[in-house]
Design a protein around this motif. Structure first.
Motif, PDB file in Angstrom:
ATOM      1  N   UNK A  65       0.830  -1.211   0.000  1.00 32.79           N
ATOM      2  CA  UNK A  65       0.000   0.000   0.000  1.00 32.79           C
ATOM      3  C   UNK A  65       0.862   1.258   0.000  1.00 32.79           C
ATOM      4  N   UNK A  66       1.992   1.216   0.741  1.00 30.44           N
ATOM      5  CA  UNK A  66       2.907   2.367   0.791  1.00 30.44           C
ATOM      6  C   UNK A  66       3.470   2.638  -0.587  1.00 30.44           C
ATOM      7  N   UNK A  67       3.802   1.558  -1.319  1.00 28.50           N
ATOM      8  CA  UNK A  67       4.339   1.723  -2.665  1.00 28.50           C
ATOM      9  C   UNK A  67       3.325   2.398  -3.577  1.00 28.50           C
ATOM     10  N   UNK A  68       2.027   2.043  -3.406  1.00 30.10           N
ATOM     11  CA  UNK A  68       0.986   2.672  -4.196  1.00 30.10           C
ATOM     12  C   UNK A  68       0.885   4.157  -3.920  1.00 30.10           C
ATOM     13  N   UNK A  69       0.979   4.512  -2.632  1.00 30.59           N
ATOM     14  CA  UNK A  69       0.959   5.928  -2.263  1.00 30.59           C
ATOM     15  C   UNK A  69       2.163   6.665  -2.857  1.00 30.59           C
ATOM     16  N   UNK A  70       3.333   6.045  -2.737  1.00 26.72           N
ATOM     17  CA  UNK A  70       4.550   6.668  -3.270  1.00 26.72           C
ATOM     18  C   UNK A  70       4.465   6.830  -4.783  1.00 26.72           C
ATOM     19  N   UNK A  71       3.820   5.867  -5.448  1.00 25.71           N
ATOM     20  CA  UNK A  71       3.674   5.972  -6.894  1.00 25.71           C
ATOM     21  C   UNK A  71       2.826   7.191  -7.256  1.00 25.71           C
ATOM     22  N   UNK A  72       1.808   7.438  -6.430  1.00 21.10           N
ATOM     23  CA  UNK A  72       0.995   8.630  -6.647  1.00 21.10           C
ATOM     24  C   UNK A  72       1.797   9.904  -6.454  1.00 21.10           C
TER      25      UNK A  72
END
Length: 558
Positions: A65-72
């Protein structure tokens, strides 16, 4: 699947657009207001984290989930910096007050000062600005929020008693440290200057000048030794050793011993290397802050910080162990003499003294030595003026300052040399307040940096007849050759004028009178052009090239 891809692509586009809008808002709401050069290291770290740290972390934490946020955040960043830069450039090129006022200058100067850093490489900023003056006139836009003024009224306008200008961002070079020269707050500067004033009273100057004569003797001995051996004298080295030896004694009661040992002191070698930073980088103070705070301390950066640390250690040693001299030094007047009511605690006074010790060594040593190098260079080119001075001094006591002050040609030669070769070629930038400033008939908008290049202003034909020629008589028998004396300001003006002006001029008189009474000199073989001043480097203070002279002892009958 296609619908999902479209959704993600659309989401990425939205995030990028939001990022671009954020950049525009950040510029117009935050960065357009106030100064940000001191915060440049923190901003650099933030951008590094955003554009390097986030992608690396997102790759490390993929499928979380953190990676998804960072991708944003990454997609948002794709728009943020371009939006910020575009907003900055559009404002500077089309909407800045200097643009609306119609100031001329190189088109790229509207966008950034990086061009200036590149143009001034090799520390030739005085030539860069001189060429700009020839092309664009008296008021030139040389930066996004900077005007370079080639007008004789500029000195009184920016530093006169009625001026509201403050020192420019460059003066935060020691941040968070402090020194008299770098103090930007006017009230703080006034308080500290009052403490310095106690070191330049008539009594204090008499003590300092007694020390100077001791070093004039040593300088004379070095020249005499070379003359006896018919050896070429490296006058640049001798005069810089002389200047630094005096200033070490003046500040710490401890000479660098260079004249006595006839070799460079290791810390002065490092200081000279460190000052090369101030050539090209003076035009971009934010980059100086980034370099000082984030770059590895190697090469010239290491030299800079080692020099600062050395000066602090010398000040600490001086205060802990006292002075070995019977006369008082600057440390006494700044730290030991009662200064009740001046507004600084003992701890604050220590931090000021640590910064002042470095600035005193630089600002006190180099300008006097450089001015003497310029005089000897001009006298080498115009030996008839050396002979005129010899006629003035040959039958007088050259240790009697009252006599030397009244020698017209000696003083005229000094003044003319300082006009053509000021120690501060282009430095000393000021900044207008929210009220702006009028120079001549030209209004300078608020929050504008003003550059006043003494090198070019002192050579304006509108101010001096035969402005590029060495004519000392303009200050004595031919006053009509001075068309506007306001263009002559080698020591600054008003409350920001050089405190050591009297000491520097007295030192020059002692040296010139002694040497010209005792010696003839000419250019050494191979340096007939006396190119020291043609190869001078603009490093806030000027740094001349090598000056080699051949001295010959005069006979008693000369």
């Amino acid at each position: 699947m296609e619908a999902m891809d479209f959704y993600y692509a659309n989401q990425q586009a939205i995030l990028t657009a939001v990022g671009a809008l954020s950049g525009i808002i950040a510029h117009n709401a935050v960065y357009i207001r106030g100064e940000w050069h001191v915060q440049a290291p923190q901003i650099t770290i933030q951008l590094f984290a955003l554009y390097v740290g986030c992608p690396v972390l997102a790759q490390t934490l993929k499928d979380t989930a953190v990676a998804g946020f960072l991708q944003g955040v990454i997609f948002w960043s794709y728009g943020y910096l371009p939006g910020l830069i575009a907003s900055i450039l559009l404002y500077r090129v089309f909407f800045h007050p200097l643009t609306r006022a119609g100031f001329r200058g190189p088109w790229y100067a509207r966008c950034t000062k990086i061009w200036h850093m590149w143009a001034a490489r090799g520390s030739k900023n005085h030539h860069v600005l001189n060429d700009i003056h020839k092309k664009y006139g008296s008021f030139v836009r040389t930066g996004p929020a900077e005007i370079t003024v080639f007008h004789p009224d500029v000195f009184m306008a920016v530093d006169g008693p009625r001026s509201e200008c403050v020192k420019s961002e460059w003066y935060d070079i020691l941040h968070p440290g402090q020194a008299l020269v770098t103090a930007r707050n006017k009230s703080v500067h006034a308080i500290r200057r009052r403490e310095w004033n106690s070191g330049f009273t008539t009594k204090a100057l008499a003590e300092h000048e007694a020390k100077i004569l001791k070093y004039v003797d040593k300088l004379d001995q070095c020249i005499e030794q070379d003359a006896k051996l018919q050896k070429v004298t490296n006058m640049r080295d001798l005069l810089l050793w002389f200047g630094f030896d005096i200033m070490g004694d003046f500040v710490f009661s401890k000479s660098f011993g260079m004249l006595e040992n006839q070799q460079w002191h290791h810390i002065i070698v490092r200081l000279q290397r460190a000052l090369s930073l101030l050539g090209p980088f003076s035009s971009v103070p934010w980059l100086i802050q980034v370099g000082f705070n984030l770059a590895p301390r190697v090469s010239v950066l290491k030299d800079w910080f080692d020099t600062v640390a050395w000066c602090q250690s010398q000040m600490r040693d001086r205060l802990e162990n006292g002075s070995s001299s019977q006369s008082q030094d600057l440390s006494y007047y700044l730290m030991e003499k009662d200064s009740e009511g001046h507004g600084f605690s003992e701890n604050e006074k220590w931090h000021w003294a640590a910064g002042d010790s470095l600035l005193a060594i630089v600002a006190g040593s180099e300008p006097t030595a450089v001015a003497l190098i310029a005089v000897f260079c001009e006298l080498g080119k115009h030996p008839e003026h050396a002979e005129k001075i010899h006629e003035e001094v040959k039958n007088v006591d050259v240790t009697d300052l009252k006599t030397l002050v009244n020698l017209p040609h000696l003083n005229a030669v000094m003044k003319e040399s300082l006009r053509l070769h000021p120690a501060l070629l282009t430095g000393g930038n000021r900044k207008t307040t929210e009220f702006g400033l009028t120079i001549g008939d030209q209004f300078i908008p608020p929050n504008t940096t003003i550059v006043a290049p003494r090198y070019t202003i002192g050579r304006l034909e509108s101010c001096f007849e035969k402005a590029s020629e060495f004519v000392p008589e303009r200050w004595t028998t031919r006053p009509e050759m001075v068309r506007n004396a306001a263009a002559y300001a080698p020591f600054g003006t008003g409350h920001h004028s050089c405190l050591g002006k009297t000491l520097a001029l007295d030192t020059m008189k002692y040296v010139l009178a002694r040497i010209l009474k005792n010696y003839r000199f000419r250019a050494a073989p191979g340096d007939d052009s006396l190119s020291a001043l043609e190869t001078v480097k603009d490093q806030f203070t000027s740094n001349p090239g090598t000056l080699k002279l051949q001295f010959e002892r005069r006979h008693a009958t000369d």
